[in-house]
Design a protein around this motif. Structure first.
Motif, PDB file in Angstrom:
ATOM      1  N   SER A   1      -4.644  -2.742 -16.882  1.00  0.00           N
ATOM      2  CA  SER A   1      -4.238  -2.314 -15.718  1.00  0.00           C
ATOM      3  C   SER A   1      -2.942  -3.126 -15.241  1.00  0.00           C
ATOM      4  CB  SER A   1      -5.239  -2.494 -14.516  1.00  0.00           C
ATOM      5  OG  SER A   1      -4.934  -2.211 -13.290  1.00  0.00           O
ATOM      6  N   TRP A   2      -2.096  -2.208 -14.406  1.00  0.00           N
ATOM      7  CA  TRP A   2      -0.893  -2.573 -13.850  1.00  0.00           C
ATOM      8  C   TRP A   2      -0.979  -3.034 -12.389  1.00  0.00           C
ATOM      9  CZ3 TRP A   2       2.539  -4.582 -17.172  1.00  0.00           C
ATOM     10  CH2 TRP A   2       2.573  -4.176 -18.439  1.00  0.00           C
ATOM     11  N   PHE A   3      -2.353  -3.001 -11.771  1.00  0.00           N
ATOM     12  CA  PHE A   3      -2.343  -3.287 -10.288  1.00  0.00           C
ATOM     13  C   PHE A   3      -2.242  -4.816 -10.146  1.00  0.00           C
ATOM     14  CE2 PHE A   3      -5.010   0.694 -10.284  1.00  0.00           C
ATOM     15  CZ  PHE A   3      -4.331   1.690  -9.707  1.00  0.00           C
ATOM     16  N   ARG A   4      -1.613  -5.235  -9.047  1.00  0.00           N
ATOM     17  CA  ARG A   4      -1.425  -6.338  -8.916  1.00  0.00           C
ATOM     18  C   ARG A   4      -1.527  -6.648  -7.350  1.00  0.00           C
ATOM     19  NH1 ARG A   4       4.254  -5.328 -10.748  1.00  0.00           N
ATOM     20  NH2 ARG A   4       3.079  -4.539 -12.482  1.00  0.00           N
ATOM     21  N   ILE A   5      -1.310  -7.893  -6.894  1.00  0.00           N
ATOM     22  CA  ILE A   5      -1.693  -8.227  -5.482  1.00  0.00           C
ATOM     23  C   ILE A   5      -0.796  -7.440  -4.480  1.00  0.00           C
ATOM     24  CG2 ILE A   5      -1.470 -10.308  -3.770  1.00  0.00           C
ATOM     25  CD1 ILE A   5      -2.311 -12.277  -5.988  1.00  0.00           C
ATOM     26  N   GLY A   6       0.310  -7.133  -4.776  1.00  0.00           N
ATOM     27  CA  GLY A   6       1.147  -6.429  -4.092  1.00  0.00           C
ATOM     28  C   GLY A   6       0.727  -4.938  -3.914  1.00  0.00           C
ATOM     29  N   SER A   7      -0.293  -4.712  -4.887  1.00  0.00           N
ATOM     30  CA  SER A   7      -0.685  -3.272  -4.923  1.00  0.00           C
ATOM     31  C   SER A   7      -1.617  -2.950  -3.404  1.00  0.00           C
ATOM     32  CB  SER A   7      -1.413  -2.692  -5.991  1.00  0.00           C
ATOM     33  OG  SER A   7      -0.760  -2.918  -6.964  1.00  0.00           O
ATOM     34  N   LEU A   8      -2.585  -4.319  -3.171  1.00  0.00           N
ATOM     35  CA  LEU A   8      -3.318  -4.318  -2.028  1.00  0.00           C
ATOM     36  C   LEU A   8      -2.403  -4.540  -1.051  1.00  0.00           C
ATOM     37  CD1 LEU A   8      -6.332  -6.075  -3.602  1.00  0.00           C
ATOM     38  CD2 LEU A   8      -6.073  -3.615  -3.260  1.00  0.00           C
ATOM     39  N   GLU A   9      -1.453  -5.384  -0.787  1.00  0.00           N
ATOM     40  CA  GLU A   9      -0.737  -5.895   0.110  1.00  0.00           C
ATOM     41  C   GLU A   9      -0.162  -4.824   1.010  1.00  0.00           C
ATOM     42  OE1 GLU A   9       1.097 -10.239   0.333  1.00  0.00           O
ATOM     43  OE2 GLU A   9       1.637  -9.155  -1.617  1.00  0.00           O
ATOM     44  N   ILE A  10       0.632  -3.834   0.027  1.00  0.00           N
ATOM     45  CA  ILE A  10       1.468  -2.735   0.972  1.00  0.00           C
ATOM     46  C   ILE A  10       0.511  -1.898   1.774  1.00  0.00           C
ATOM     47  CG2 ILE A  10       1.053  -1.078  -1.208  1.00  0.00           C
ATOM     48  CD1 ILE A  10       4.133  -1.577   1.117  1.00  0.00           C
ATOM     49  N   LEU A  11      -0.788  -1.613   1.179  1.00  0.00           N
ATOM     50  CA  LEU A  11      -1.700  -0.786   2.025  1.00  0.00           C
ATOM     51  C   LEU A  11      -2.297  -1.413   3.151  1.00  0.00           C
ATOM     52  CD1 LEU A  11      -3.714   0.550  -1.082  1.00  0.00           C
ATOM     53  CD2 LEU A  11      -1.683   1.640   0.074  1.00  0.00           C
ATOM     54  N   SER A  12      -2.613  -2.848   3.022  1.00  0.00           N
ATOM     55  CA  SER A  12      -2.946  -3.459   4.273  1.00  0.00           C
ATOM     56  C   SER A  12      -1.985  -3.701   5.273  1.00  0.00           C
ATOM     57  CB  SER A  12      -3.378  -4.740   3.827  1.00  0.00           C
ATOM     58  OG  SER A  12      -4.094  -5.596   5.020  1.00  0.00           O
ATOM     59  N   GLU A  13      -0.719  -4.021   4.786  1.00  0.00           N
ATOM     60  CA  GLU A  13       0.353  -4.089   5.709  1.00  0.00           C
ATOM     61  C   GLU A  13       0.632  -2.737   6.376  1.00  0.00           C
ATOM     62  OE1 GLU A  13       2.436  -6.565   6.677  1.00  0.00           O
ATOM     63  OE2 GLU A  13       1.796  -8.421   5.772  1.00  0.00           O
ATOM     64  N   SER A  14       0.427  -1.631   5.825  1.00  0.00           N
ATOM     65  CA  SER A  14       0.811  -0.393   6.467  1.00  0.00           C
ATOM     66  C   SER A  14      -0.361   0.208   7.149  1.00  0.00           C
ATOM     67  CB  SER A  14       1.257   0.612   5.310  1.00  0.00           C
ATOM     68  OG  SER A  14       2.281   0.148   4.379  1.00  0.00           O
ATOM     69  N   GLY A  15      -1.437  -0.419   7.082  1.00  0.00           N
ATOM     70  CA  GLY A  15      -2.536  -0.035   8.061  1.00  0.00           C
ATOM     71  C   GLY A  15      -3.362   1.107   7.327  1.00  0.00           C
ATOM     72  N   GLU A  16      -3.193   1.320   5.968  1.00  0.00           N
ATOM     73  CA  GLU A  16      -3.800   2.246   5.218  1.00  0.00           C
ATOM     74  C   GLU A  16      -5.096   1.727   4.607  1.00  0.00           C
ATOM     75  OE1 GLU A  16      -0.844   4.150   2.667  1.00  0.00           O
ATOM     76  OE2 GLU A  16       0.762   3.604   3.922  1.00  0.00           O
ATOM     77  N   ILE A  17      -6.067   1.719   5.567  1.00  0.00           N
ATOM     78  CA  ILE A  17      -7.348   0.729   5.323  1.00  0.00           C
ATOM     79  C   ILE A  17      -8.345   1.551   4.407  1.00  0.00           C
ATOM     80  CG2 ILE A  17      -9.004  -0.610   6.107  1.00  0.00           C
ATOM     81  CD1 ILE A  17      -6.093  -1.479   6.805  1.00  0.00           C
ATOM     82  N   ASP A  18      -8.233   2.840   4.616  1.00  0.00           N
ATOM     83  CA  ASP A  18      -9.048   3.758   3.611  1.00  0.00           C
ATOM     84  C   ASP A  18      -8.624   3.840   2.520  1.00  0.00           C
ATOM     85  OD1 ASP A  18     -10.731   4.402   5.971  1.00  0.00           O
ATOM     86  OD2 ASP A  18      -9.899   6.359   6.180  1.00  0.00           O
ATOM     87  N   LEU A  19      -7.460   3.848   2.360  1.00  0.00           N
ATOM     88  CA  LEU A  19      -6.751   3.890   0.917  1.00  0.00           C
ATOM     89  C   LEU A  19      -6.992   2.440   0.272  1.00  0.00           C
ATOM     90  CD1 LEU A  19      -5.384   5.751  -1.423  1.00  0.00           C
ATOM     91  CD2 LEU A  19      -3.280   4.978   0.055  1.00  0.00           C
TER      92      LEU A  19
END
Length: 579
Positions: free
Chosen positions: A260-278
């Motif tokens: 997998s190429w998912f990284r910490i930043g994959s979660l950070e961008i969603l949290s910072e953008s308020g896209e909590i469901d995603l």
């Protein structure tokens, strides 16, 4: 918190007291998006393959990947096109690779990856079709190329949207072992996340990534893999050291793989953008696909996930340290959620032992020095916890902070285990940590070579140690010049004598299996790069071959000086983020 881990780490390091996929089954339809078998189980994959296990894929038209797993799991960017933009409410953007221009050349290929992971016959890599498939000129059957949206903290500061600015995920492949690998091209052109970049990679950085990812795998360090390196005559403009000295280089593409190429930043961008469901959706996907020990209905599954990442990140960094590897750019967007080494840039294998070794000339403050990597791991895990906070209860957030406090002990314990093995120590003795730290401090004072000092300790006999006989052992000669060397040596010999039923040959054998004779030193990579830029890939091939067996003394490597004292010109080498 960072100050605490610094003390813990360097009490040991610097001696404080001294100081998925489409299965290989062919769709009858001519439509490349035929996915009728995407969810076939690994058992059925194995049974089909076992019927014909000796046959490797002879024609790339029969090789299929799938993006269905990812496309069905997440919303995709509603806007099409590779033009740069701010992207919202998605995890991926569809993005077609831009084919390399000019004649294409296969500069390097990993048989271990091609045949051992991708089930493809090596003969196929010599075909014109392979050049195009592995460089972005043609799409593999079943491929829907995707660029991943992520953010990250770079050099300690939130950088906002980053994303795959020059990488395209081609899809997932399930091999005959039932393993799922995500295939990706690096250097394959612009995406919506390219910012001001051109989406290309150049020969020098691509050679380094190919060689190092494969070398790290053999060293036992968790890492992404590299299948091939293809170079072209396409001109790429770079200011290598950001000093105004712009020059024209040539484009290259690496075909690389990871679970997998998912990284910490994959979660950070969603949290910072308020896209909590995603955010929840991505977390659930990563846990279900890659953390099989975590129950999907466990109310504490995000907490267990976090605990696992904390543990595995500590282990990964300790393994980096055990081989003298400095990543160079330990931003949160370069830290994998699966705790594998990804995104090889201005890395370096330390030569003279120095906790302040910085491989990246762009790192003016030494934030990512080799001795700071454990601290940086802590910082990145703190940012991961921040990203997870919206989906954790108040109680879980408190428990997560307690988990994070245990990071220092996990790291120290793993570091201790690895360096005990490097010294051939069995069992546990109270003074082992001091013995390790004492040695590292002497190495720092004498500027002894990290890799070769441990290797020569593996090769020298106890009798030679007793007699201080280090003829033709240049690293041990350097170390023995320390005024306290005899004190350390007596401690070490006493410790070895206390190991019951352990003769000298057994010790040497164990140590040689964990202390490489060869690593990818910057000067070795630079020598190969200079030739590669002139279309001579012989040294790239040689290095790949040598580093595939780094624990074994090899005549060709000795003739090339790969275990000798580094040449003087190596001290002037510089590596930057520009690639």
């Amino acid at each position: 918190m960072c100050r605490t881990i610094h003390t813990v780490v360097f009490a040991l390091v610097a001696a404080a007291s001294i100081s998925p996929v489409h299965v290989l089954e062919f769709c009858q339809s001519t439509d490349r998006d035929c996915h009728s078998h995407d969810r076939t189980t690994s058992d059925s994959v194995k049974s089909r393959w076992n019927m014909n296990a000796s046959n490797l894929i002879q024609d790339l038209e029969q090789f299929r990947v799938s993006c269905k797993n990812l496309l069905e799991a997440f919303p995709v960017d509603e806007v099409d096109g590779n033009f740069v933009r701010t992207v919202k409410n998605c995890v991926f953007s569809k993005s077609l690779p831009t084919p390399l221009k000019g004649p294409l050349r296969l500069a390097a290929v990993s048989k271990d990856v091609i045949e051992g992971i991708l089930d493809v016959d090596m003969a196929v890599t010599q075909s014109e079709e392979f050049l195009h498939y592995a460089s972005g000129g043609r799409l593999l059957p079943g491929s829907v190329p995707l660029a991943h949206r992520y953010g990250g903290h770079q050099f300690g500061y939130w950088a906002g949207q980053l994303g795959d600015g020059r990488a395209h995920s081609l899809g997932q492949y399930t091999n005959r072992k039932g393993e799922v690998w995500e295939m990706q091209l690096k250097g394959s052109g612009k995406t919506p996340y390219s910012r001001s970049g051109d989406g290309r990679a150049v020969i020098r950085s691509s050679v380094r990534e190919f060689l190092c990812s494969e070398a790290m795998h053999v060293l036992g360090v968790p890492t992404s893999r590299a299948a091939s390196l293809i170079v072209s005559d396409e001109p790429v403009i770079r200011d290598q050291f950001y000093n105004g000295n712009v020059k024209t280089e040539r484009g290259a593409v690496v075909l690389r793989l990871a679970r997998s190429w998912f990284r910490i930043g994959s979660l950070e961008i969603l949290s910072e953008s308020g896209e909590i469901d995603l955010l929840r959706k991505l977390l659930n996907f990563v846990i279900d696909e890659h953390f099989s020990s975590i129950e999907s209905d466990d109310p504490d599954k995000y907490l267990v996930f976090y605990s696992t990442v904390v543990n595995e990140t500590a282990h990964m960094i300790a393994q980096w340290m055990s081989v003298g590897f400095a990543h160079g750019v330990c931003n949160t967007d370069n830290f994998s959620l699966l705790s594998i080494t990804i995104d090889y840039g201005p890395f370096g294998f330390m030569e003279a032992y120095n906790p302040d070794f910085v491989p990246n000339t762009s790192d003016d403050e030494g934030r990512y020095s080799i001795g700071a990597q454990a601290n940086v791991g802590l910082f990145n895990l703190e940012k991961l916890l921040t990203a997870l906070s919206p989906v954790l209860s108040k109680k879980q957030r408190k428990e997560a902070k307690i988990i994070l406090k245990g990071y220092a002990n996990i790291y120290q314990m793993r570091f201790h285990q690895l360096f005990k093995a490097k010294l051939g120590l069995l069992g546990d003795e109270e003074e082992d940590g001091y013995l390790i730290a004492f040695l590292l401090k002497m190495m720092e004072d004498t500027q002894s070579d990290f890799t070769t000092t441990f290797r020569q300790l593996s090769e020298v006999s106890v009798e030679q140690l007793h007699n201080n006989n280090f003829t033709q052992m240049w690293a041990l000669e350097d170390l023995s010049s320390h005024k306290l060397f005899s004190d350390w040596l007596n401690m070490y010999l006493l410790r070895l004598r206390g190991q019951e039923n352990d003769d000298d040959s057994d010790r040497q054998h164990r140590m040689k299996n964990v202390n490489p004779r060869y690593v990818l030193r910057n000067w070795m990579a630079e020598s190969a790069i200079r030739k590669a830029e002139m279309n001579d890939f012989s040294e790239v091939e040689l290095l790949h071959h040598i580093l595939s067996s780094p624990f074994v003394t090899q005549e060709t490597a000795e003739e090339a000086g790969y275990a000798a004292r580094p040449p003087l010109w190596a001290e002037r080498l510089k590596v930057s983020c520009s690639s």
